[in-house]
Design a protein around this motif. Structure first.
Motif, short mmCIF file in Angstrom:
data_model
loop_
_atom_site.label_atom_id
_atom_site.label_comp_id
_atom_site.label_asym_id
_atom_site.label_seq_id
_atom_site.Cartn_x
_atom_site.Cartn_y
_atom_site.Cartn_z
N LYS A 19 0.82 -1.21 0.00
CA LYS A 19 0.00 0.00 0.00
C LYS A 19 0.85 1.26 0.00
CE LYS A 19 -3.94 -2.15 2.22
NZ LYS A 19 -4.81 -2.19 3.40
N LEU A 20 1.94 1.26 0.77
CA LEU A 20 2.82 2.43 0.82
C LEU A 20 3.51 2.66 -0.52
CD1 LEU A 20 4.16 4.65 2.53
CD2 LEU A 20 5.93 2.99 3.08
N LEU A 23 1.04 4.00 -3.01
CA LEU A 23 0.81 5.43 -2.76
C LEU A 23 1.95 6.27 -3.33
CD1 LEU A 23 -0.95 7.58 -1.32
CD2 LEU A 23 0.46 7.20 0.69
N VAL A 26 1.60 6.30 -7.19
CA VAL A 26 0.56 7.21 -7.67
C VAL A 26 1.00 8.66 -7.52
CG1 VAL A 26 -1.80 8.01 -7.22
CG2 VAL A 26 -1.31 5.57 -7.31
N PHE A 27 1.68 8.97 -6.42
CA PHE A 27 2.18 10.32 -6.20
C PHE A 27 3.19 10.72 -7.28
CE2 PHE A 27 5.33 13.18 -4.27
CZ PHE A 27 4.50 14.26 -3.99
#
Length: 75
Positions: A19-20, A23, A26-27
């Motif tokens: 998940k990290l 993230l 996507v960033f």
């Protein structure tokens, strides 16, 4: 070298969690996509922006495969 980024993404997901890394992916992908028109006048900055975009995209694809396999395993 998309394959290199996929391997890096899988190793990072194993160490830090999917998940990290998703993230982060996507960033990076979003920031570089938004910044591309603003840096288009400078060739070096445009190439750098596209490399960052590719890195984020490569991370995202490897992580999505890992997360989908993890979700399907539970069903």
């Amino acid at each position: 070298c998309v394959g290199c980024v996929w391997v890096f993404g899988a190793c990072a997901a194993k160490k830090f969690g999917g998940k990290l890394i998703l993230l982060l992916s996507v960033f990076l992908w979003s920031i570089s996509t938004v910044a591309t028109p603003w840096v288009s006048h400078n060739t070096f900055a445009l190439i750098l922006c596209r490399v960052i975009s590719g890195f984020g995209e490569g991370l995202g694809k490897s992580i999505l495969n890992k997360l989908i396999c993890k979700i399907i395993q539970y069903y």
